[in-house]
Design a protein around this motif. Structure first.
Motif: not given
Length: 194
Positions: A41-67
């Motif tokens: 969605i971010l890529n289609y609407t604003s051209g943000i790199n898909i891989g970079l957006a995946i990493v940024c959006c995954s950070l909260p879930i990774f915090l949960l996994a760390w805990l």
């Protein structure tokens, strides 16, 4: 389980996810669910790199996994980075794939979803993921008596619905086909996986 086998499965799953994204979903502006769907969605609407957006959006879930479970965290970090990197590396090959292989948008949605679901399912089966909603579904399975594929399907439907405002009815329909076939593939790969 041997670390080399797990690493090979993570790379294979990441390759399937990258191929599904670049060769089947992006050309027709089809959405997937989960964090990848949000990145699309971010890529289609604003051209943000898909891989970079995946990493940024995954950070909260990774915090949960760390805990909650460090083993899954470490394996998922590899899956996240490998799939994000492979999505970016395969992106330039999209033109050549589309030049030699012509399939319609419906077939592309189904095949792309099945490849995506297989990649995610293989990783989940070997206690890894890309760190998206598939990892969240793995944690939720402990509290909800549903197959991981069903949980992913339900969360994907929510994301597709939210993205529906930004896409056409045709694209929305194709995206539903994608998450449906992806949910089936993930469910098959994780069947009887505790």
């Amino acid at each position: 389980m041997r670390p080399l086998l797990r690493f090979a499965v993570i790379l294979l799953g990441s390759l399937l996810i990258a191929a599904a994204t670049n060769f089947f979903l992006v050309p027709y502006k089809i959405l997937d669910g989960g964090v990848i769907g949000i990145a699309l969605i971010l890529n289609y609407t604003s051209g943000i790199n898909i891989g970079l957006a995946i990493v940024c959006c995954s950070l909260p879930i990774f915090l949960l996994a760390w805990l909650k479970e460090r083993d899954i965290f470490y394996n998922s970090i590899i899956g996240l980075l490998a799939s994000s990197l492979l999505i970016e590396l395969l992106g330039p090959l999209q033109y050549y794939f589309l030049y030699y292989i012509e399939i319609g948008s419906i077939s592309s949605a189904i095949i792309g979803g099945f490849l995506m679901g297989t990649g995610l399912g293989l990783m989940l089966r070997f206690k890894a993921s890309t760190g998206g909603t598939d990892l969240l579904a793995k944690f939720m399975k402990r509290y909800i008596p549903l197959n991981v594929g069903v949980i992913i399907f339900l969360s994907d439907t929510l994301i597709i619905g939210a993205g529906g405002v930004l896409i056409s009815k045709e694209t929305f329909f194709h995206s539903i086909l994608t998450i449906f076939s992806g949910g089936i593939a993930t469910g098959l790969c994780t069947l009887d996986n505790k």
